[in-house]
Design an enzyme around this catalytic site. Structure first.
Site, short mmCIF file in Angstrom:
data_model
loop_
_atom_site.label_atom_id
_atom_site.label_comp_id
_atom_site.label_asym_id
_atom_site.label_seq_id
_atom_site.Cartn_x
_atom_site.Cartn_y
_atom_site.Cartn_z
N GLU A 18 0.76 -1.12 0.17
CA GLU A 18 -0.10 0.02 0.02
C GLU A 18 0.86 1.35 0.08
O GLU A 18 2.08 1.34 0.88
CB GLU A 18 -1.17 0.11 1.21
N THR A 49 -3.99 4.83 -1.03
CA THR A 49 -4.81 5.26 -0.09
C THR A 49 -5.22 6.85 -0.73
O THR A 49 -5.03 7.34 -1.69
CB THR A 49 -4.16 5.63 1.17
N TYR A 50 -6.59 6.75 -0.15
CA TYR A 50 -7.46 8.25 -0.54
C TYR A 50 -7.35 9.03 0.70
O TYR A 50 -7.59 8.69 1.83
CB TYR A 50 -8.73 7.91 -1.06
N GLY A 125 -13.76 5.68 5.43
CA GLY A 125 -12.85 6.62 5.37
C GLY A 125 -12.59 7.24 6.82
O GLY A 125 -13.17 6.92 7.57
N TYR A 179 -11.12 -5.85 10.82
CA TYR A 179 -10.32 -5.56 11.57
C TYR A 179 -10.31 -6.53 12.72
O TYR A 179 -11.10 -6.92 13.56
CB TYR A 179 -11.11 -4.39 12.45
N HIS A 183 -13.03 -2.86 14.82
CA HIS A 183 -13.06 -1.63 14.63
C HIS A 183 -13.05 -0.69 15.75
O HIS A 183 -14.01 -0.92 16.68
CB HIS A 183 -14.30 -1.18 13.48
N GLN A 210 -7.06 -4.60 9.11
CA GLN A 210 -6.00 -3.53 9.61
C GLN A 210 -4.81 -4.37 9.98
O GLN A 210 -4.72 -5.50 10.28
CB GLN A 210 -6.65 -2.79 10.77
P1 FAD Z 1 -17.52 0.41 7.71
O1 FAD Z 1 -17.42 -0.82 7.09
O2 FAD Z 1 -18.54 1.25 7.18
O3 FAD Z 1 -17.54 0.20 9.29
C1 FAD Z 1 -17.12 1.52 10.00
C2 FAD Z 1 -17.94 1.08 11.54
O4 FAD Z 1 -19.44 1.28 11.51
C3 FAD Z 1 -17.49 -0.18 12.13
O5 FAD Z 1 -17.70 -0.23 13.53
C4 FAD Z 1 -18.63 -1.17 11.66
O6 FAD Z 1 -18.95 -2.19 12.59
C5 FAD Z 1 -19.96 -0.20 11.64
N1 FAD Z 1 -20.90 -0.48 10.75
C6 FAD Z 1 -20.69 -1.04 9.65
N2 FAD Z 1 -22.14 -0.96 8.84
C7 FAD Z 1 -22.83 -0.59 9.66
C8 FAD Z 1 -24.37 -0.29 9.88
N3 FAD Z 1 -25.03 -0.44 8.75
N4 FAD Z 1 -24.86 0.07 10.90
C9 FAD Z 1 -24.23 0.52 11.99
N5 FAD Z 1 -23.07 0.05 12.15
C10 FAD Z 1 -22.06 -0.18 11.13
N6 FAD Z 1 -9.17 5.45 5.54
C11 FAD Z 1 -8.97 6.52 4.59
O7 FAD Z 1 -9.47 7.52 4.89
N7 FAD Z 1 -8.28 6.41 3.35
C12 FAD Z 1 -7.78 5.16 3.03
O8 FAD Z 1 -7.20 5.07 2.20
C13 FAD Z 1 -7.80 4.00 4.01
N8 FAD Z 1 -7.20 2.85 3.69
C14 FAD Z 1 -7.44 1.71 4.64
C15 FAD Z 1 -7.07 0.73 4.12
C16 FAD Z 1 -7.29 -0.53 4.98
C17 FAD Z 1 -6.77 -1.87 4.48
C18 FAD Z 1 -7.95 -0.31 6.42
C19 FAD Z 1 -8.09 -1.57 7.46
C20 FAD Z 1 -8.44 0.76 6.68
C21 FAD Z 1 -8.10 1.91 5.76
N9 FAD Z 1 -8.88 3.18 6.24
C22 FAD Z 1 -8.54 4.31 5.26
C23 FAD Z 1 -9.31 3.45 7.49
C24 FAD Z 1 -10.81 3.37 7.41
O9 FAD Z 1 -11.50 4.29 6.62
C25 FAD Z 1 -11.32 3.39 8.75
O10 FAD Z 1 -10.64 2.32 9.58
C26 FAD Z 1 -12.82 3.79 9.07
O11 FAD Z 1 -13.14 4.07 10.30
C27 FAD Z 1 -13.61 2.39 8.82
O12 FAD Z 1 -13.52 2.03 7.42
P2 FAD Z 1 -14.69 0.64 7.13
O13 FAD Z 1 -14.71 0.86 5.48
O14 FAD Z 1 -14.14 -0.51 7.70
O15 FAD Z 1 -15.83 1.13 7.59
#
Ligand code: FAD
Length: 317
Positions: A18, A49-50, A125, A179, A183, A210
């Site tokens: 990455e 990354t974004y 994000g 995670y 998370h 993660q």
């Molecule tokens: P989601 O899957 O949306 O989950 C977020 C939280 O909400 C979790 O606690 C989940 O349990 C909960 N949740 C999910 N769906 C629901 C629902 N329907 N109702 C209620 N709760 C729900 N960040 C950046 O800004 N840019 C990047 O390029 C970037 N790259 C990353 C790459 C990797 C491999 C990883 C692991 C993380 C990266 N991140 C990045 C960080 C990431 O954006 C954060 O960790 C963010 O807080 C969670 O993203 P997610 O897509 O897992 O979220």
């Protein structure tokens, strides 16, 4: 080629990295140098990354304050296309809910599609500076699963403007985040895994985790995922510690546990050079064990760790 095809066709554990776009004002050559260090190990794909725009309040010389919105690391799309062209490697840009309205997501997807980019990692994000939880942009998505659904609708030729007839279908392969230590916003790992399952049921092709420093978390996570029916590949994310202060900084930033022995060794070592050696050796052992356990890909977070990842890749791949 799609990441999922690469994973399905593999005959050994794959290597991937990455990359973080350059800070505003910096040149692309810095990124090329980082890739040059690692390209001989044939990364199966490179993630980019974004980083959404951030509002800053800047104090002027006359004492007044002005609000400016700054994109600190712009260029994800251009960087993706440039790296694909230069290295003939698959690149996976990250696409986040934060920083995009749904219309802007659609436009970004059209750009990706035109450029022949067929892999995406779809995420909520980061919350953003000073915020302890993510707040959806007006007109944007709140959770990664919603963004994923928009991407997959375009794969069916369904655009936001449903008056479009014979709209082109995209063909994106989509990864999502998982995670092993849950998370940070989740009450517990089990409920977090249920939301992860929702992303897989919606159509995610694979999961990237993660970073973690104790493989036990990954193995238990994979077992729990399999037990609830998540059957897609789960790619472990690895980051070698490269600085003394990371023993304390990384757990806070990424909500991950660093085993006590490792944390103490890094904290008490003489300087960053030694810290990097300790971190590199630790990741080599992690990597060997993950390969023994059949991990599909080892995905390395390169920020500030290019030299150690080269050493690790030399030993492992
Ligand atoms: P989601 O899957 O949306 O989950 C977020 C939280 O909400 C979790 O606690 C989940 O349990 C909960 N949740 C999910 N769906 C629901 C629902 N329907 N109702 C209620 N709760 C729900 N960040 C950046 O800004 N840019 C990047 O390029 C970037 N790259 C990353 C790459 C990797 C491999 C990883 C692991 C993380 C990266 N991140 C990045 C960080 C990431 O954006 C954060 O960790 C963010 O807080 C969670 O993203 P997610 O897509 O897992 O979220």
């Amino acid at each position: 080629m799609k990441v999922i095809e690469k994973i399905n066709n593999r005959n050994k554990t794959l290597f991937s990295i990455e990359i973080v776009p350059p800070l505003r004002g910096n040149r692309i050559e810095g990124i090329y140098q980082r890739i040059d260090q690692l390209i001989e190990f044939n990364p199966a794909f490179i993630n980019i990354t974004y980083h959404k725009d951030e509002a800053e309040y800047i104090q002027r010389k006359d004492g007044s304050t002005v609000k400016r919105t700054i994109s600190k690391r712009p260029g994800t799309v251009a960087l993706t296309a440039s790296i694909m062209n230069k290295y003939k490697v698959e690149v996976v840009p990250h696409l986040t809910c934060g920083g995009f309205t749904k219309d802007q997501v659609e436009n970004a997807l059209i750009d990706f599609n035109f450029l022949g980019i067929e892999n995406l990692l779809v995420l909520q994000g980061d919350a953003g500076r000073g915020l302890d939880k993510f707040i959806a942009d007006p007109g944007g998505h709140k959770y990664a699963v919603e963004l994923l659904e928009q991407v997959l609708k375009m794969n069916e030729g369904k655009y936001l403007d449903d008056r479009l007839e014979q709209a082109n279908q995209s063909n994106f392969c989509v990864g999502v985040a998982g995670y092993p230590e849950k998370h940070y916003a989740s009450a517990d790992l089990d409920s977090d895994i249920q939301y992860l399952k929702a992303k897989v049921l919606a159509g995610a092709d694979y999961i990237v985790t993660q970073m973690f420093f104790d493989n036990k978390y990954y193995y238990e996570f994979v077992d729990k995922c399999r037990a609830v029916g998540i059957d897609v590949p789960i790619i472990p994310g690895l980051k070698p510690i490269a600085l003394k202060n990371q023993a304390d900084v990384l757990p806070k930033l990424f909500h991950t546990d660093i085993p006590q022995d490792l944390a103490n060794e890094v904290r008490n070592c003489k300087d960053n050079k030694i810290a990097l050696e300790i971190g590199t050796q630790w990741t080599i052992e992690q990597a060997k064990d993950l390969i023994k356990h059949g991990a599909p890909v080892l995905h390395f977070y390169t920020l500030g760790a290019g030299n150690s990842i080269r050493k690790i890749a030399k030993e492992i791949f």
